[in-house]
Design a protein around this motif. Sequence first.
Motif, PDB file in Angstrom:
ATOM      1  N   PRO A 129     -17.120 -18.420  78.462  1.00 50.64           N
ATOM      2  CA  PRO A 129     -16.652 -17.114  77.972  1.00 50.64           C
ATOM      3  C   PRO A 129     -16.695 -17.045  76.453  1.00 50.64           C
ATOM      4  O   PRO A 129     -16.232 -17.955  75.768  1.00 50.64           O
ATOM      5  CB  PRO A 129     -15.213 -17.049  78.480  1.00 50.64           C
ATOM      6  CG  PRO A 129     -15.177 -17.965  79.658  1.00 50.64           C
ATOM      7  CD  PRO A 129     -16.118 -19.083  79.309  1.00 50.64           C
ATOM      8  N   ALA A 130     -17.272 -15.976  75.941  1.00 49.57           N
ATOM      9  CA  ALA A 130     -17.491 -15.904  74.495  1.00 49.57           C
ATOM     10  C   ALA A 130     -17.058 -14.581  73.874  1.00 49.57           C
ATOM     11  O   ALA A 130     -17.262 -14.364  72.687  1.00 49.57           O
ATOM     12  CB  ALA A 130     -18.964 -16.147  74.187  1.00 49.57           C
ATOM     13  N   GLY A 131     -16.439 -13.701  74.637  1.00 53.70           N
ATOM     14  CA  GLY A 131     -16.019 -12.430  74.078  1.00 53.70           C
ATOM     15  C   GLY A 131     -15.945 -11.355  75.142  1.00 53.70           C
ATOM     16  O   GLY A 131     -16.207 -11.596  76.326  1.00 53.70           O
ATOM     17  N   VAL A 132     -15.591 -10.163  74.702  1.00 57.07           N
ATOM     18  CA  VAL A 132     -15.440  -9.022  75.608  1.00 57.07           C
ATOM     19  C   VAL A 132     -16.377  -7.921  75.139  1.00 57.07           C
ATOM     20  O   VAL A 132     -16.211  -7.378  74.032  1.00 57.07           O
ATOM     21  CB  VAL A 132     -13.985  -8.527  75.624  1.00 57.07           C
ATOM     22  CG1 VAL A 132     -13.874  -7.230  76.407  1.00 57.07           C
ATOM     23  CG2 VAL A 132     -13.074  -9.598  76.219  1.00 57.07           C
ATOM     24  N   ALA A 133     -17.350  -7.602  75.982  1.00 56.95           N
ATOM     25  CA  ALA A 133     -18.323  -6.565  75.640  1.00 56.95           C
ATOM     26  C   ALA A 133     -17.802  -5.194  76.051  1.00 56.95           C
ATOM     27  O   ALA A 133     -17.317  -5.018  77.175  1.00 56.95           O
ATOM     28  CB  ALA A 133     -19.653  -6.845  76.325  1.00 56.95           C
ATOM     29  N   ILE A 134     -17.897  -4.242  75.137  1.00 55.61           N
ATOM     30  CA  ILE A 134     -17.493  -2.878  75.446  1.00 55.61           C
ATOM     31  C   ILE A 134     -18.575  -2.211  76.280  1.00 55.61           C
ATOM     32  O   ILE A 134     -19.743  -2.153  75.878  1.00 55.61           O
ATOM     33  CB  ILE A 134     -17.247  -2.076  74.156  1.00 55.61           C
ATOM     34  CG1 ILE A 134     -16.105  -2.699  73.350  1.00 55.61           C
ATOM     35  CG2 ILE A 134     -16.937  -0.611  74.482  1.00 55.61           C
ATOM     36  CD1 ILE A 134     -15.860  -2.023  72.009  1.00 55.61           C
ATOM     37  N   VAL A 135     -18.195  -1.729  77.452  1.00 59.20           N
ATOM     38  CA  VAL A 135     -19.126  -1.011  78.318  1.00 59.20           C
ATOM     39  C   VAL A 135     -19.070   0.480  78.022  1.00 59.20           C
ATOM     40  O   VAL A 135     -20.090   1.173  78.000  1.00 59.20           O
ATOM     41  CB  VAL A 135     -18.795  -1.278  79.800  1.00 59.20           C
ATOM     42  CG1 VAL A 135     -19.701  -0.447  80.717  1.00 59.20           C
ATOM     43  CG2 VAL A 135     -18.927  -2.766  80.121  1.00 59.20           C
ATOM     44  N   GLU A 136     -17.841   0.961  77.764  1.00 57.94           N
ATOM     45  CA  GLU A 136     -17.657   2.388  77.502  1.00 57.94           C
ATOM     46  C   GLU A 136     -16.388   2.575  76.690  1.00 57.94           C
ATOM     47  O   GLU A 136     -15.409   1.842  76.865  1.00 57.94           O
ATOM     48  CB  GLU A 136     -17.544   3.138  78.833  1.00 57.94           C
ATOM     49  CG  GLU A 136     -17.437   4.643  78.710  1.00 57.94           C
ATOM     50  CD  GLU A 136     -17.339   5.323  80.072  1.00 57.94           C
ATOM     51  OE1 GLU A 136     -17.298   6.567  80.095  1.00 57.94           O
ATOM     52  OE2 GLU A 136     -17.287   4.606  81.086  1.00 57.94           O
ATOM     53  N   VAL A 137     -16.394   3.533  75.776  1.00 59.25           N
ATOM     54  CA  VAL A 137     -15.186   3.882  75.024  1.00 59.25           C
ATOM     55  C   VAL A 137     -14.704   5.248  75.504  1.00 59.25           C
ATOM     56  O   VAL A 137     -15.508   6.120  75.846  1.00 59.25           O
ATOM     57  CB  VAL A 137     -15.428   3.912  73.498  1.00 59.25           C
ATOM     58  CG1 VAL A 137     -15.829   2.542  72.987  1.00 59.25           C
ATOM     59  CG2 VAL A 137     -16.481   4.949  73.131  1.00 59.25           C
ATOM     60  N   VAL A 138     -13.394   5.412  75.551  1.00 61.06           N
ATOM     61  CA  VAL A 138     -12.827   6.709  75.902  1.00 61.06           C
ATOM     62  C   VAL A 138     -13.052   7.671  74.734  1.00 61.06           C
ATOM     63  O   VAL A 138     -12.660   7.369  73.598  1.00 61.06           O
ATOM     64  CB  VAL A 138     -11.321   6.583  76.185  1.00 61.06           C
ATOM     65  CG1 VAL A 138     -10.701   7.952  76.433  1.00 61.06           C
ATOM     66  CG2 VAL A 138     -11.077   5.652  77.368  1.00 61.06           C
ATOM     67  N   PRO A 139     -13.720   8.783  74.957  1.00 58.92           N
ATOM     68  CA  PRO A 139     -13.963   9.725  73.855  1.00 58.92           C
ATOM     69  C   PRO A 139     -12.658  10.139  73.178  1.00 58.92           C
ATOM     70  O   PRO A 139     -11.703  10.555  73.833  1.00 58.92           O
ATOM     71  CB  PRO A 139     -14.618  10.924  74.558  1.00 58.92           C
ATOM     72  CG  PRO A 139     -15.240  10.345  75.785  1.00 58.92           C
ATOM     73  CD  PRO A 139     -14.317   9.250  76.224  1.00 58.92           C
ATOM     74  N   GLY A 140     -12.614   9.967  71.869  1.00 58.87           N
ATOM     75  CA  GLY A 140     -11.424  10.315  71.110  1.00 58.87           C
ATOM     76  C   GLY A 140     -10.320   9.289  71.204  1.00 58.87           C
ATOM     77  O   GLY A 140      -9.251   9.476  70.627  1.00 58.87           O
ATOM     78  N   GLY A 141     -10.565   8.186  71.927  1.00 59.39           N
ATOM     79  CA  GLY A 141      -9.565   7.153  72.092  1.00 59.39           C
ATOM     80  C   GLY A 141      -9.501   6.219  70.897  1.00 59.39           C
ATOM     81  O   GLY A 141     -10.205   6.386  69.891  1.00 59.39           O
ATOM     82  N   ALA A 142      -8.670   5.193  71.013  1.00 56.69           N
ATOM     83  CA  ALA A 142      -8.416   4.285  69.887  1.00 56.69           C
ATOM     84  C   ALA A 142      -9.683   3.618  69.377  1.00 56.69           C
ATOM     85  O   ALA A 142      -9.958   3.605  68.170  1.00 56.69           O
ATOM     86  CB  ALA A 142      -7.397   3.222  70.315  1.00 56.69           C
ATOM     87  N   ALA A 143     -10.462   3.033  70.281  1.00 59.96           N
ATOM     88  CA  ALA A 143     -11.688   2.345  69.868  1.00 59.96           C
ATOM     89  C   ALA A 143     -12.697   3.321  69.285  1.00 59.96           C
ATOM     90  O   ALA A 143     -13.362   3.030  68.281  1.00 59.96           O
ATOM     91  CB  ALA A 143     -12.283   1.598  71.060  1.00 59.96           C
ATOM     92  N   ASP A 144     -12.824   4.484  69.932  1.00 55.56           N
ATOM     93  CA  ASP A 144     -13.775   5.495  69.466  1.00 55.56           C
ATOM     94  C   ASP A 144     -13.424   5.945  68.056  1.00 55.56           C
ATOM     95  O   ASP A 144     -14.308   6.051  67.180  1.00 55.56           O
ATOM     96  CB  ASP A 144     -13.748   6.677  70.433  1.00 55.56           C
ATOM     97  CG  ASP A 144     -14.843   7.695  70.141  1.00 55.56           C
ATOM     98  OD1 ASP A 144     -15.894   7.294  69.622  1.00 55.56           O
ATOM     99  OD2 ASP A 144     -14.644   8.894  70.435  1.00 55.56           O
ATOM    100  N   ARG A 145     -12.147   6.191  67.779  1.00 51.69           N
ATOM    101  CA  ARG A 145     -11.727   6.636  66.455  1.00 51.69           C
ATOM    102  C   ARG A 145     -11.986   5.572  65.396  1.00 51.69           C
ATOM    103  O   ARG A 145     -12.192   5.906  64.208  1.00 51.69           O
ATOM    104  CB  ARG A 145     -10.237   7.003  66.462  1.00 51.69           C
ATOM    105  CG  ARG A 145      -9.887   8.215  67.307  1.00 51.69           C
ATOM    106  CD  ARG A 145      -8.477   8.715  66.995  1.00 51.69           C
ATOM    107  NE  ARG A 145      -7.479   7.678  67.205  1.00 51.69           N
ATOM    108  CZ  ARG A 145      -6.848   7.462  68.348  1.00 51.69           C
ATOM    109  NH1 ARG A 145      -7.136   8.215  69.411  1.00 51.69           N
ATOM    110  NH2 ARG A 145      -5.935   6.512  68.446  1.00 51.69           N
TER     111      ARG A 145
END
Length: 356
Positions: free
Chosen positions: A284-300
């Motif tokens: 295990p080497a990390g966590v890949a983002i598959v999708e961000v919630v539009p307008g959510g924390a990661a997206d912002r």
Amino acid sequence: MEISPRRLLPTIAVLCAAGLVAGCSGASEDSSPWEQSRNSTRAVPPPQAVNDLQSDYETVIKNVLPSVVQIESGDSLGSGVVYDSKGHVITNAHVVGDGRSFLVTIATGEEPLTAKLVSSYPEQDLAVIKLDRIPTGLKPAKFGDASTVTVGQIVLAMGSPLGLSSSVTQGIVSGIGRTVTESAADGGTGATIGNMVQTSAAINPGNSGGALVNLDSEVIGIPTLAATDPGLGEAAAPGIGFAIPVSMVTTVADQIITTGKVTDSGRAALEITARTVLDDNYQPAGVAIVEVVPGGAADRAGLRAGDIITKIDSDEITTITSLAETLAPDKPGQEVVVGYLRDGKSRTTRVTLGEI
């Protein structure tokens, strides 16, 4: 360390051992002065402090045990705590499982009462059921203040371990602020739960959903998990159990009773869909983002699909579980620094956390 929920054991084996006792009579005429003194010392009443502590235990049990119930859900047995005079009972989500109706035995020993599910919140392993009929004398428990829970505090765990209803064990608060992840393979919800209370009070199958109580007769947590030791063949590690803190218990229960569901979890999130990625050595080497919630924390914060999260503040992130455990103690609105890889290059960004 694997963590197992304390719910069900189908059969109970009770082992009794008989000891051989010799020389238990009083001092004989030929006894030495030392022997006579030793025997007379045994007859001295315990110190007053011991009597006081025993009296405290008995008072707490008398006050709280009538509020602790046994719950039958299909072939499973668990425990619950009477939450209010309207017949609501708080328990673990893994106790109710997929069930919608249950048999509840209250401490008075009446015939089991029927109850129905109000709502389950597996993300925090909590659920509320409601009795179809409110029996005379139903006694709601008194719930305490999580901020007063301290390491070393004496506690009692009450529930139905191994189907033995109205059982009590004692110990201390061994730690606070623990973050643990349930083992879904052992019947848990797989939830990662933060701010757990660690206790040395024995938590066995059937204790789940019961009461962890202080000497003021207040419920300070819901016993939920016991650690298992892989070196002992996944047997429970003695004296290491965990309870959901009372602050989360009341937050979830109040929302379920008022609205039928949890509308404000109080739990932080990056608001992404993600998966664990492996390195060239299949580690295990990390966590890949598959999708961000539009307008959510990661997206912002400018994160996007394909980014690989490797760090939150100073914590290394290698798996989905480690990401959940790192975020578990945090609160929505809190700011963290996220380290990530994009196109093989290391980057960082500040993220104001959202909510699960």
